[in-house]
Each structure stands twice: as structure tokens, then as C-alpha cells.
Design an enzyme around this catalytic site. Structure first.
Site, PDB file in Angstrom:
ATOM      1  N   GLY A  10     -36.143   9.288 -18.805  1.00 39.67           N
ATOM      2  CA  GLY A  10     -36.408   9.210 -20.234  1.00 39.67           C
ATOM      3  C   GLY A  10     -37.871   9.470 -20.542  1.00 39.67           C
ATOM      4  O   GLY A  10     -38.749   9.088 -19.773  1.00 39.67           O
ATOM      5  N   ASP A 128     -39.204   0.059 -19.956  1.00 34.85           N
ATOM      6  CA  ASP A 128     -38.564  -1.222 -19.618  1.00 34.85           C
ATOM      7  C   ASP A 128     -39.461  -2.128 -18.783  1.00 34.85           C
ATOM      8  O   ASP A 128     -39.167  -3.315 -18.634  1.00 34.85           O
ATOM      9  CB  ASP A 128     -37.261  -0.983 -18.858  1.00 34.85           C
ATOM     10  CG  ASP A 128     -36.163  -0.429 -19.747  1.00 34.85           C
ATOM     11  OD1 ASP A 128     -36.277  -0.544 -20.980  1.00 34.85           O
ATOM     12  OD2 ASP A 128     -35.180   0.126 -19.205  1.00 34.85           O
ATOM     13  N   ARG A 172     -31.928  -2.186 -20.258  1.00 33.02           N
ATOM     14  CA  ARG A 172     -30.619  -2.127 -19.588  1.00 33.02           C
ATOM     15  C   ARG A 172     -30.388  -3.323 -18.679  1.00 33.02           C
ATOM     16  O   ARG A 172     -29.367  -4.008 -18.773  1.00 33.02           O
ATOM     17  CB  ARG A 172     -30.526  -0.826 -18.775  1.00 33.02           C
ATOM     18  CG  ARG A 172     -29.253  -0.655 -17.983  1.00 33.02           C
ATOM     19  CD  ARG A 172     -29.249   0.651 -17.225  1.00 33.02           C
ATOM     20  NE  ARG A 172     -29.218   1.781 -18.138  1.00 33.02           N
ATOM     21  CZ  ARG A 172     -28.084   2.337 -18.590  1.00 33.02           C
ATOM     22  NH1 ARG A 172     -26.918   1.866 -18.195  1.00 33.02           N
ATOM     23  NH2 ARG A 172     -28.129   3.357 -19.416  1.00 33.02           N
ATOM     24  N   THR A 273     -36.680   5.338 -31.176  1.00 32.94           N
ATOM     25  CA  THR A 273     -37.987   5.164 -31.823  1.00 32.94           C
ATOM     26  C   THR A 273     -38.942   4.376 -30.939  1.00 32.94           C
ATOM     27  O   THR A 273     -40.162   4.534 -31.039  1.00 32.94           O
ATOM     28  CB  THR A 273     -37.853   4.435 -33.174  1.00 32.94           C
ATOM     29  OG1 THR A 273     -37.289   3.136 -32.970  1.00 32.94           O
ATOM     30  CG2 THR A 273     -36.978   5.223 -34.137  1.00 32.94           C
ATOM     31  N   GLN A 274     -38.398   3.551 -30.052  1.00 33.99           N
ATOM     32  CA  GLN A 274     -39.248   2.728 -29.190  1.00 33.99           C
ATOM     33  C   GLN A 274     -40.021   3.546 -28.164  1.00 33.99           C
ATOM     34  O   GLN A 274     -41.081   3.123 -27.693  1.00 33.99           O
ATOM     35  CB  GLN A 274     -38.398   1.700 -28.437  1.00 33.99           C
ATOM     36  CG  GLN A 274     -37.761   0.663 -29.329  1.00 33.99           C
ATOM     37  CD  GLN A 274     -36.586  -0.005 -28.640  1.00 33.99           C
ATOM     38  OE1 GLN A 274     -36.744  -0.998 -27.947  1.00 33.99           O
ATOM     39  NE2 GLN A 274     -35.394   0.532 -28.819  1.00 33.99           N
TER      40      GLN A 274
END
Length: 342
Positions: A10, A128, A172, A273-274
Site C-alpha cells: 500500500g 499500521d 488489520r 484518506t488515512q
């Protein structure tokens, strides 16, 4: 020496700062040439490259995303994947590879370096913040800032209508974004993947807030699960690393809250958006330092290593160590936030 650079997994704020740091120092101090591989591991698989020099990295420091593109390509699921990568590295005379990514991207780098003698240096990237070998990953600070600002804005809407607002954030298997943004944003309930929640208890906290004329905000990580339920999935599809697509726990939670409490509840899913937009100052600083130290590792021939933040120092650790286990929220740390629940 010619050095290849790729960004996998990502996208996140700070990727361009790593590229810039590595290219600037590698070119100016070591006299290296650089080539960028497009779209993560797909680039070296297919021989898709872009020129990467000082001109190419000029002005990219504040830009989000990645000028190289990204994908969730796993070369070990592709036919002759390793051979194709080696052939293309030889074709473009690339003698070392800097792989910038999270658990999956660095997992590929670990195998290529350890099992197939492909000289790789890793740079940890994930919003994350779940790589165990580094104190922080770049992208995380920006994601927390975006989520916190959203929560701040949602408080006024919740208070105006006296309704429950559920905010679904990314996470996640690790609840770092939910914990940090929820605590910073004054959430009344924070739900994380590391600790299954009791929906009855959640509703009790919510009802206690309404008794004092306060509209509660619930922050939930996408991977959070109820004690008597399962992870909520968007669909049954998986990517090349076997990951299912998550989404929907916020909507499920809002419906449960409405049916159990009779209070109106709405959901806001922050989603991509994060991890989009301009990186924070901290992420620019950290990502730049990672890039500088990554090219130092290449210069030293210290392959199979990943640069990591320990305190304020950048150190090198085996990539395998970084991907061996996830860094999850400690129960004691989560318990601190419990003071503000209900």
C-alpha cells in the site's frame, strides 16, 4: 554501482522522501547510478523501469504516494518469478536493490536475499506501525494525524444531533492507529484487533455517556472482532499474499448499537484518506533518514538488512527479524485508554 529502488504494498506518505534521500546521498557521496522499478515487485519481474536521478527526485519531498507506483505483487506466486527478477537485474546492471515496503514486500526481500542471493536492503513502511524491529514506521504519524482531525470534526456533528458516530480506521491485525487517534481525539470507545470486544459492554459505555448529555464517538480498527463473531470482510477475494479485503465492521457496529440502545448511530469509514496526501514533518524526517541509511548499507555491502528506528538512532537489523512477527498493542497500553471509556 547501479542501485535499483522499488516501493511495494500500500502507498503511504513518506515514500518519496525515502527515494529522495537514497538518491541524493548515493549520487552525491558515492557516485552511484539509480534505476526505479515501477509498481513494486512487478517492476523487476517485468523489467519495467524509470530513470531515477537527482532531477527526478527534485521537489518530491512533500508529495504523498510514490513516484514509482506500487502493487501487491508477489513474485513467488508468479511463474519463474525469481529467475525473471535475476534476469532483469542483470539486464539493467543493477547490483543492489532497495525494497521499501511493509511485511509482505520485505518478506519477499528476505527470501530473495537469504535464499536466492539477490542483494537487498529493506526500508520499513506501513501506516499500521506493526513491524516489530522498528519503534516507528513512516506513514503512521500522518495516518494518526488525519484520523485525529476527522474525529475532532465528528465530535461537533455528534453533539449537534446527539447521535453515536462510529469511526472505522485502518488496522488489520494491529490497533495502533485506532489507539493513538482515539486517545488523541477524545473517543469514548476504542476497539482494536488485539482484544475482542463485548458488544453489550460497548452499548453500556454508550448509554452511560448519553445519561450525561454527551454524544459518544466510537473508534474501531477494521480488524476488530466481537467476542462472539468473526472478522467482517468486504468480500471473499484475496490478494497475491493471501490477505482478505476488510471493511464493514463500523457499519455492523452502528447497526448493533442502534438496535440495542435505540440511539441513532452513523458510520464514517476513513479508508484511504488515512494514507494519502502530504506527509507530516515527522514522517518526512524519518523517511529521509531511512533513505540516507539505506544507501549507506548498500555502500557497506550489508545486504539482507533493514534500517530501523531505535530511540532516535537508525540501526540495521536482519530483514527476517522485522518480518518474523507483528508488533501489536500491549494489553497494558490499551488498558490506559480504558479510563476514558463510558
Amino acid at each position: 554501482m547501479r542501485v535499483g529502488v522499488l516501493t511495494g504494498g500500500g502507498d503511504c506518505p513518506g515514500l518519496n522522501a525515502v527515494i529522495r534521500g537514497a538518491v541524493r546521498k548515493g549520487t552525491q557521496e558515492y557516485g552511484y547510478d539509480f534505476v526505479g522499478f515501477r509498481d513494486g515487485w512487478r517492476g523487476p519481474l517485468e523489467g519495467n523501469t524509470v530513470p531515477l536521478d537527482i532531477t527526478a527526485v527534485r521537489g518530491i519531498l512533500p508529495r504523498g504516494g510514490t513516484i514509482l507506483g506500487s502493487s501487491r505483487t508477489n513474485p513467488f506466486t508468479e511463474e519463474d518469478g525469481v529467475r525473471r527478477i535475476k534476469d532483469n537485474l542483470a539486464k539493467y546492471e543493477v547490483e543492489a536493490l532497495i525494497a521499501i515496503g511493509g511485511e509482505d514486500t520485505l518478506g519477499v526481500a528476505t527470501r530473495l536475499s537469504g535464499e536466492h542471493d539477490v542483494p537487498c536492503v529493506g526500508v520499513p513502511k506501513t501506516i499500521d506501525n506493526d513491524l516489530s524491529a522498528t519503534d516507528y514506521t513512516f506513514g503512521f504519524d500522518t495516518a494518526v494525524g488525519v484520523a485525529t482531525e476527522a474525529i475532532d470534526r465528528l465530535h461537533t456533528t455528534a453533539e449537534s444531533h446527539m447521535r453515536v458516530l462510529v469511526v472505522e480506521v485502518m488496522g488489520r491485525h494491529a490497533g495502533w492507529i485506532a489507539l493513538h487517534s482515539g486517545l488523541a481525539g477524545g473517543a469514548n470507545v476504542i476497539l482494536i484487533p488485539e482484544q475482542r470486544f463485548d458488544i453489550g459492554e460497548v452499548c453500556g459505555w454508550i448509554e452511560s455517556r448519553f445519561k450525561v448529555r454527551y454524544a459518544p464517538i466510537v473508534v474501531v480498527a477494521e480488524g476488530a472482532m466481537p467476542k462472539d463473531g468473526q472478522m467482517v470482510l468486504k468480500d471473499d477475494s484475496t490478494d497475491s499474499f493471501g490477505h482478505v479485503r476488510l471493511s464493514g465492521v463500523g457499519e455492523w457496529l452502528a447497526k448493533e448499537i442502534e438496535s440495542r440502545t435505540g440511539k441513532e448511530a452513523r458510520t464514517t469509514v476513513l479508508g484511504h484518506t488515512q494514507r494519502g496526501g502530504t506527509p507530516s514533518a515527522f514522517d518526512r524526517w524519518l523517511a529521509t533518514r531511512f533513505g540516507l541509511h539505506a544507501i549507506d548499507a548498500v555502500h557497506d555491502g550489508d545486504f539482507g538488512k533493514m534500517v530501523a528506528l531505535r530511540g532516535t538512532d537508525i540501526v540495521r537489523v536482519p530483514i527476517a527479524e522485522a518480518t518474523a512477527k507483528l508488533k501489536t498493542v500491549d494489553p497494558a497500553l490499551y488498558a490506559e485508554a480504558g479510563v476514558f471509556f463510558g
